[in-house]
Design a protein around this motif. Structure first.
Motif, mmCIF file in Angstrom:
data_model
loop_
_atom_site.group_PDB
_atom_site.id
_atom_site.type_symbol
_atom_site.label_atom_id
_atom_site.label_comp_id
_atom_site.label_asym_id
_atom_site.label_seq_id
_atom_site.Cartn_x
_atom_site.Cartn_y
_atom_site.Cartn_z
ATOM 1 N N VAL A 62 -14.343 3.503 -29.129
ATOM 2 C CA VAL A 62 -13.274 2.652 -28.582
ATOM 3 C C VAL A 62 -12.599 1.872 -29.702
ATOM 4 C CG1 VAL A 62 -12.803 0.650 -27.116
ATOM 5 C CG2 VAL A 62 -14.292 2.480 -26.279
ATOM 6 N N MET A 63 -13.396 1.333 -30.626
ATOM 7 C CA MET A 63 -12.828 0.611 -31.765
ATOM 8 C C MET A 63 -11.912 1.523 -32.573
ATOM 9 S SD MET A 63 -14.740 -0.849 -35.181
ATOM 10 C CE MET A 63 -15.035 0.836 -35.726
ATOM 11 N N ILE A 64 -12.373 2.744 -32.854
ATOM 12 C CA ILE A 64 -11.585 3.689 -33.643
ATOM 13 C C ILE A 64 -10.303 4.069 -32.909
ATOM 14 C CG2 ILE A 64 -11.568 6.060 -34.534
ATOM 15 C CD1 ILE A 64 -14.613 5.635 -35.120
ATOM 16 N N ASP A 65 -10.397 4.305 -31.596
ATOM 17 C CA ASP A 65 -9.206 4.624 -30.809
ATOM 18 C C ASP A 65 -8.196 3.481 -30.857
ATOM 19 O OD1 ASP A 65 -10.059 7.142 -30.017
ATOM 20 O OD2 ASP A 65 -11.027 6.392 -28.185
ATOM 21 N N GLY A 66 -8.702 2.252 -30.736
ATOM 22 C CA GLY A 66 -7.817 1.090 -30.773
ATOM 23 C C GLY A 66 -7.144 0.917 -32.109
ATOM 24 N N LEU A 67 -7.857 1.237 -33.156
ATOM 25 C CA LEU A 67 -7.295 1.143 -34.500
ATOM 26 C C LEU A 67 -6.235 2.219 -34.725
ATOM 27 C CD1 LEU A 67 -7.310 0.031 -37.377
ATOM 28 C CD2 LEU A 67 -9.308 1.465 -37.852
ATOM 29 N N ALA A 68 -6.581 3.453 -34.382
ATOM 30 C CA ALA A 68 -5.660 4.577 -34.617
ATOM 31 C C ALA A 68 -4.410 4.485 -33.764
ATOM 32 C CB ALA A 68 -6.385 5.896 -34.349
ATOM 33 N N ALA A 69 -4.445 3.706 -32.687
ATOM 34 C CA ALA A 69 -3.298 3.592 -31.797
ATOM 35 C C ALA A 69 -2.121 2.870 -32.427
ATOM 36 C CB ALA A 69 -3.714 2.884 -30.503
ATOM 37 N N ALA A 87 -11.904 -13.817 -36.193
ATOM 38 C CA ALA A 87 -10.516 -13.698 -35.753
ATOM 39 C C ALA A 87 -10.403 -12.997 -34.412
ATOM 40 C CB ALA A 87 -9.700 -12.930 -36.803
ATOM 41 N N GLY A 88 -11.497 -12.415 -33.936
ATOM 42 C CA GLY A 88 -11.475 -11.708 -32.661
ATOM 43 C C GLY A 88 -12.720 -10.857 -32.507
ATOM 44 N N ASP A 89 -12.726 -10.010 -31.471
ATOM 45 C CA ASP A 89 -13.872 -9.165 -31.176
ATOM 46 C C ASP A 89 -13.361 -7.878 -30.533
ATOM 47 O OD1 ASP A 89 -16.175 -7.946 -29.996
ATOM 48 O OD2 ASP A 89 -17.204 -9.876 -30.002
ATOM 49 N N VAL A 90 -13.634 -6.733 -31.172
ATOM 50 C CA VAL A 90 -13.098 -5.466 -30.669
ATOM 51 C C VAL A 90 -13.766 -5.025 -29.367
ATOM 52 C CG1 VAL A 90 -12.377 -4.645 -32.938
ATOM 53 C CG2 VAL A 90 -14.686 -4.104 -32.103
ATOM 54 N N THR A 91 -14.886 -5.644 -28.988
ATOM 55 C CA THR A 91 -15.501 -5.316 -27.705
ATOM 56 C C THR A 91 -14.861 -6.097 -26.561
ATOM 57 O OG1 THR A 91 -17.234 -7.026 -27.835
ATOM 58 C CG2 THR A 91 -17.709 -4.880 -28.867
ATOM 59 N N LYS A 92 -13.981 -7.034 -26.916
ATOM 60 C CA LYS A 92 -13.349 -7.874 -25.898
ATOM 61 C C LYS A 92 -11.829 -7.813 -25.920
ATOM 62 C CE LYS A 92 -17.204 -11.148 -26.271
ATOM 63 N NZ LYS A 92 -17.613 -12.522 -26.656
ATOM 64 N N GLN A 93 -11.259 -7.392 -27.063
ATOM 65 C CA GLN A 93 -9.805 -7.371 -27.220
ATOM 66 C C GLN A 93 -9.381 -6.073 -27.891
ATOM 67 O OE1 GLN A 93 -10.470 -11.197 -29.563
ATOM 68 N NE2 GLN A 93 -8.299 -11.372 -29.021
ATOM 69 N N PRO A 94 -8.154 -5.616 -27.614
ATOM 70 C CA PRO A 94 -7.628 -4.477 -28.361
ATOM 71 C C PRO A 94 -7.475 -4.835 -29.839
ATOM 72 C CG PRO A 94 -6.334 -4.875 -26.373
ATOM 73 C CD PRO A 94 -7.241 -6.062 -26.551
ATOM 74 N N PHE A 95 -7.751 -3.880 -30.710
ATOM 75 C CA PHE A 95 -7.668 -4.123 -32.149
ATOM 76 C C PHE A 95 -6.271 -4.632 -32.528
ATOM 77 C CE2 PHE A 95 -10.403 -2.509 -35.810
ATOM 78 C CZ PHE A 95 -9.885 -3.422 -36.715
ATOM 79 N N ARG A 96 -5.270 -4.019 -31.959
ATOM 80 C CA ARG A 96 -3.902 -4.409 -32.294
ATOM 81 C C ARG A 96 -3.633 -5.877 -31.952
ATOM 82 N NH1 ARG A 96 1.496 -0.833 -31.329
ATOM 83 N NH2 ARG A 96 2.942 -2.228 -32.415
ATOM 84 N N GLU A 97 -4.119 -6.318 -30.814
ATOM 85 C CA GLU A 97 -3.911 -7.710 -30.410
ATOM 86 C C GLU A 97 -4.536 -8.659 -31.428
ATOM 87 O OE1 GLU A 97 -5.916 -10.514 -27.067
ATOM 88 O OE2 GLU A 97 -4.854 -8.752 -26.288
ATOM 89 N N ILE A 98 -5.727 -8.331 -31.900
ATOM 90 C CA ILE A 98 -6.389 -9.180 -32.899
ATOM 91 C C ILE A 98 -5.561 -9.230 -34.165
ATOM 92 C CG2 ILE A 98 -8.453 -9.466 -34.321
ATOM 93 C CD1 ILE A 98 -10.001 -7.974 -32.071
ATOM 94 N N ARG A 114 -4.163 -1.924 -44.126
ATOM 95 C CA ARG A 114 -4.427 -0.859 -45.090
ATOM 96 C C ARG A 114 -5.885 -0.425 -45.118
ATOM 97 N NH1 ARG A 114 -1.481 -3.433 -50.410
ATOM 98 N NH2 ARG A 114 0.404 -4.185 -49.376
ATOM 99 N N LEU A 115 -6.764 -1.372 -44.911
ATOM 100 C CA LEU A 115 -8.199 -1.106 -45.047
ATOM 101 C C LEU A 115 -8.977 -1.821 -43.952
ATOM 102 C CD1 LEU A 115 -8.772 -1.637 -48.864
ATOM 103 C CD2 LEU A 115 -9.509 0.368 -47.616
ATOM 104 N N VAL A 116 -9.861 -1.085 -43.311
ATOM 105 C CA VAL A 116 -10.787 -1.695 -42.371
ATOM 106 C C VAL A 116 -12.198 -1.352 -42.835
ATOM 107 C CG1 VAL A 116 -11.670 -1.729 -40.016
ATOM 108 C CG2 VAL A 116 -9.205 -1.582 -40.420
ATOM 109 N N PHE A 117 -12.956 -2.375 -43.132
ATOM 110 C CA PHE A 117 -14.358 -2.195 -43.498
ATOM 111 C C PHE A 117 -15.198 -2.417 -42.242
ATOM 112 C CE2 PHE A 117 -12.223 -3.351 -47.382
ATOM 113 C CZ PHE A 117 -12.802 -2.534 -48.339
ATOM 114 N N TRP A 118 -15.931 -1.383 -41.845
ATOM 115 C CA TRP A 118 -16.779 -1.509 -40.664
ATOM 116 C C TRP A 118 -18.241 -1.531 -41.076
ATOM 117 C CZ3 TRP A 118 -18.859 2.956 -37.352
ATOM 118 C CH2 TRP A 118 -19.646 2.438 -36.306
ATOM 119 N N GLU A 119 -18.889 -2.642 -40.765
ATOM 120 C CA GLU A 119 -20.322 -2.783 -40.992
ATOM 121 C C GLU A 119 -21.029 -2.003 -39.878
ATOM 122 O OE1 GLU A 119 -23.278 -6.582 -41.668
ATOM 123 O OE2 GLU A 119 -21.978 -6.572 -39.900
#
Length: 387
Positions: free
Chosen positions: A48-55, A315-326, A10-15
């Protein structure tokens, strides 16, 4: 690997950056810089992070910091997310919102802006934010956004420093015409750990303030939310059950107006909170208390993913894994999604499925994020019955 798609993000907080123009006493970080950090995600990495999230999901993306308005590309990224059907909100300290900045915020089609106020006057706020004039600058920024029709929200971290000003903050929120007032209960992490001994409220005082928040929520004059205070959900249910009981069978009251065996004492004391999140609803309209790793997650300025901004368990790293996988396979998230793994009195509590306690405070106190919430006065029925 765990494949769990039942839990909607529901919510993603991006620092967006760890850089900030202030030095707040309760900041979740210890390494605050007055400049953008060299290891902040680049524009391309953020895309890339945003694309992975929106996917795979359409959560609210909260652009946070540090101070997100220090990033030169923040409005580009806001538009980029919006073009991918992600609702975008902005969490700022408000001090950089001059007329030109306010115009850019509105033109980027950001849905709501939250501005932090840690006091109802300059003296209290500026002392906590460690910059003279920060209150006046933030208030001016808030008013500029309101003049342009932007939905706005006040965030307040409740500590001993400002607990006496809750009524005044509520009146300020009404007077300024904001849409929401969110209260944050201090979590001892980062700079907050250094001030915890002096500034953390007692569990009893938290109970009083959360009951006050319920009282003002019933007035219906403004959206309210308690953040890092999941036991508010237990309080809401207790209060509503007591109100139904009183309506059906009025009982004698004590001098403070509570019914014997009713809600905890102090619920009306003195009259009275995303990543609460901009664009939210009253707390009692949400499904449950702690959503860390369940409906909410936090992405650090380097791309690491955490259950929330106050629980430093990666829990993971969006520069190394797809957001969905995390989101779908993290062992950390899977454990947080199972209330039956809660320890201590939280594991025994009849309200564990709607509260779960603050996992970040449990971690800060014990090193185990599934341990019992250390700032809750409630004794579960099983403990009272000696089971």
């Amino acid at each position: 690997m765990i494949n769990d798609t039942k839990h909607n993000l529901r919510l993603v907080f991006w620092e967006s950056t760890a850089g900030c123009n202030l030095e707040c006493a309760h900041c979740r970080r210890l390494d605050v810089s007055h400049q953008l950090m060299e290891n902040d995600l680049t524009t391309e990495q953020a895309e890339v992070m945003i694309d992975g999230l929106a996917a795979f999901a359409k959560p609210i993306l909260v652009l946070s910091g540090g101070e997100p308005l220090m990033r030169q590309d923040i409005f580009h990224l806001a538009r980029y997310a919006g073009e991918r059907d992600l609702p975008v909100a902005l969490a700022t300290n408000g001090t950089l919102v001059d007329d030109a900045m306010a115009d850019q915020i509105v033109s980027a089609r950001i849905r709501r802006v939250s501005i932090s106020f840690d006091g109802s006057n300059a003296e209290t706020h500026d002392a906590f934010r460690k910059q003279v004039g920060s209150f006046d600058s933030a208030l001016a920024g808030l008013r500029r956004l309101r003049e342009r029709g932007m939905s706005t929200q006040i965030n307040t971290t409740v500590t001993r420093h400002n607990e006496h000003q809750m009524d005044a903050l509520y009146q300020m929120a009404l007077r300024e015409g904001v849409d929401a007032l969110h209260l944050f209960m201090l979590v001892p992490v980062g700079c907050g750990l250094e001030i915890a001994e002096d500034q953390m409220l007692s569990a009893e005082r938290y109970e009083e303030i959360l009951n006050w928040l319920y009282d003002i929520s019933q007035e219906g004059r403004i959206q309210t939310k308690a953040t890092c205070a999941p036991h508010y959900f237990r309080i809401v249910r207790q209060r509503k059950a007591e109100e139904k009981k009183t309506a059906a069978d009025p009982a004698p009251t004590c001098g403070c107006g509570t019914t014997p065996g009713g809600p905890p004492p102090g619920h009306g004391a003195g009259g009275h909170p995303g990543g609460g999140h901009p664009g939210g609803h009253p707390m009692h309209a949400v499904t449950k208390g702690c959503l860390a790793g369940d409906g909410v997650c936090f992405v650090s300025h380097t791309g690491e993913v955490f259950p929330c901004g106050y629980l430093p368990v990666p829990a993971g790293d969006v520069t190394k894994q797809p957001f969905r996988e995390i989101w779908e396979t993290s062992e950390v998230f899977a454990r947080l999604r199972d209330p039956n793994q809660l320890g201590g009195k939280c594991g025994l509590c009849e309200y564990r499925f709607v509260c779960e306690g603050c996992r970040a405070r449990a971690y800060a106190a014990t090193g185990d994020y599934m341990a019992e919430e250390p700032f809750c006065v409630y004794q579960p029925k099983k403990m009272r019955d000696g089971q």
